[in-house]
Scaffold this active site. Structure first.
Site, PDB file in Angstrom:
ATOM      1  CB  SER A  82      -0.906   0.007   1.236  1.00 17.93           C
ATOM      2  OG  SER A  82      -0.141   0.234   2.410  1.00 17.93           O
ATOM      3  CB  CYS A  99      -1.136  -1.524  -8.344  1.00 19.21           C
ATOM      4  SG  CYS A  99       0.222  -2.142  -9.345  1.00 19.21           S
TER       5      CYS A  99
END
Length: 393
Positions: A227, A282
């Site tokens: 993250s 992502c």
């Protein structure tokens, strides 16, 4: 428990971690217990750094063309064990078999690139005047570390380890505690390929181990994938300790769909992008800017999304917490006035009721201030934001 307890891999051998805490490795596919993993402590990391440091002089002095030969063999072993490795990814990560196989194929491709490095790091010599030369030479750093995420338990480790090791470094890897089994298999294949003991090591753990890696004086560089919030922390902590660092975070990918887009192709591509790897990547399409009158395309996006069925051509999300978090995003958007055109909440698969599935979800009338428009959901969800012009988009 299907597999033996997950162990660290230090100095060429699997060994138990010294920490007290442990986690269960639960298959997202059906909720079955695959294994357990004990959290490592700083003494385990010290052992791994010591083993890597011991291996470094011999490994780094070996000619790069000799080092590469090991990775030719490693690439062959990846291909030879394709089915077993793909099944393992599917079990512990929840992907479809096809997605899991594609991950191993990408790992092979990454290894092939590492095998080309002897031609890419030859250095340069520039004669600037008689008897005076400028030389560019490349040297390995020493012991380096890589912290990898759950969503690609084989591909992301292979982003770093073939390159770093071929170039003469020794490596410590900290895989995700959610699905560490694939990384252990990588260690087995590297050993079978002839990699000397200590060159590649695995230390399992959670955030405490990541912090220890960032702080350890014997580690020269740290790569991280995860993250954005944690990537910033890792980068700042590693560089404050004078380490090189490459920290990759998340993304919120926006698509602009205009009225002249080819309807069927656009819809198919959007549905595939938002649901591939259950949206846990992502590069997944996450927000769609609907420019002008594109209802005919949105209808086809919904039609395509309904063809993607959990347990058939859509995998599971990584665990129960992820499922709850994703569904909370959807519910919150609905309460704020968004329209749920395709609802993937409460998805179940017959015979796998304990699996953690979220179906494809299409949310219309989203406004830019909503969490589903701003935050990375990491699930098979796309948010449609209506605009009039490209400039507004």
């Amino acid at each position: 428990m299907k597999y033996p307890k997950v162990q660290n891999f230090i100095g060429g051998a699997f060994t138990d971690a010294s920490g007290l805490g442990s986690l269960e490795i639960i298959s997202p596919l059906d909720g079955s217990l695959l294994s357990t993993v004990t959290m490592s402590n700083k003494s385990d990391l010290d052992k791994a750094v010591k083993a890597a440091s011991k291996a470094f002089p011999g490994w780094s002095k070996m000619p790069i063309k000799t080092r590469v030969q090991i990775f030719y063999r490693y690439r062959e072993l990846l291909e030879k064990n394709m089915t077993e490795l793909s099944n393992l990814i599917q079990e512990e990560c929840g992907k479809t078999f096809g997605e899991s196989k594609a991950e191993i194929e990408k790992s092979m491709e990454l290894t092939e690139f590492a095998c080309s490095l002897p031609q890419l790091v030859t250095g340069e010599i520039l004669e600037v005047s008689r008897g005076v030369e400028c030389r560019t030479e490349y040297y390995p750093l020493g012991v380096v570390a890589s912290v990898t995420p759950f969503n690609f338990p084989s591909m992301v480790p292979n982003w770093t380890l073939p390159n770093a090791i071929v170039l003469g470094n020794c490596m410590i890897m900290k895989p995700s505690e959610k699905d560490p089994l694939s990384c252990g298999k990588i260690a087995e294949l590297l050993k079978e390929a002839g990699l000397p003991d200590g060159v590649f090591n695995i230390v399992n753990g959670d955030s405490e181990m990541v912090e220890a890696i960032c702080d350890h004086p014997g580690i020269e560089a740290v790569s991280f994938v995860g993250s954005t919030k944690v990537a910033k922390i890792v980068y700042n902590r590693a560089t404050s300790n004078y380490k090189r660092s490459l920290a990759l975070g998340g993304a919120k990918n926006h698509l602009l769909v205009l009225a002249d887009a080819i309807p069927q192709m656009t819809a198919s591509n959007i549905a595939a992008s938002m649901t591939g790897c259950a949206g846990q990547r992502c590069m997944a399409a996450s927000a769609m800017l609907a420019v002008g009158q594109v209802d005919h395309i949105i209808e086809k996006v919904c039609d395509e999304a309904r063809k993607i069925i959990p347990g058939e051509n859509l995998g599971a999300v990584i665990n129960k917490e992820a499922k709850e978090r994703i569904e909370k995003y959807i519910t919150e958007a609905e309460k704020q006035g968004a329209k749920i055109l395709v609802d993937g909440r409460n998805a179940t698969v017959a015979g796998k009721e304990k699996g953690t599935y979220v179906g494809p979800t299409v949310i219309d009338s989203v406004t830019p201030d909503m969490a589903v428009a701003k935050e990375e959901i990491f699930g098979p969800v796309i948010s449609i934001i209506r605009v009039e012009t490209v400039d507004e988009a």
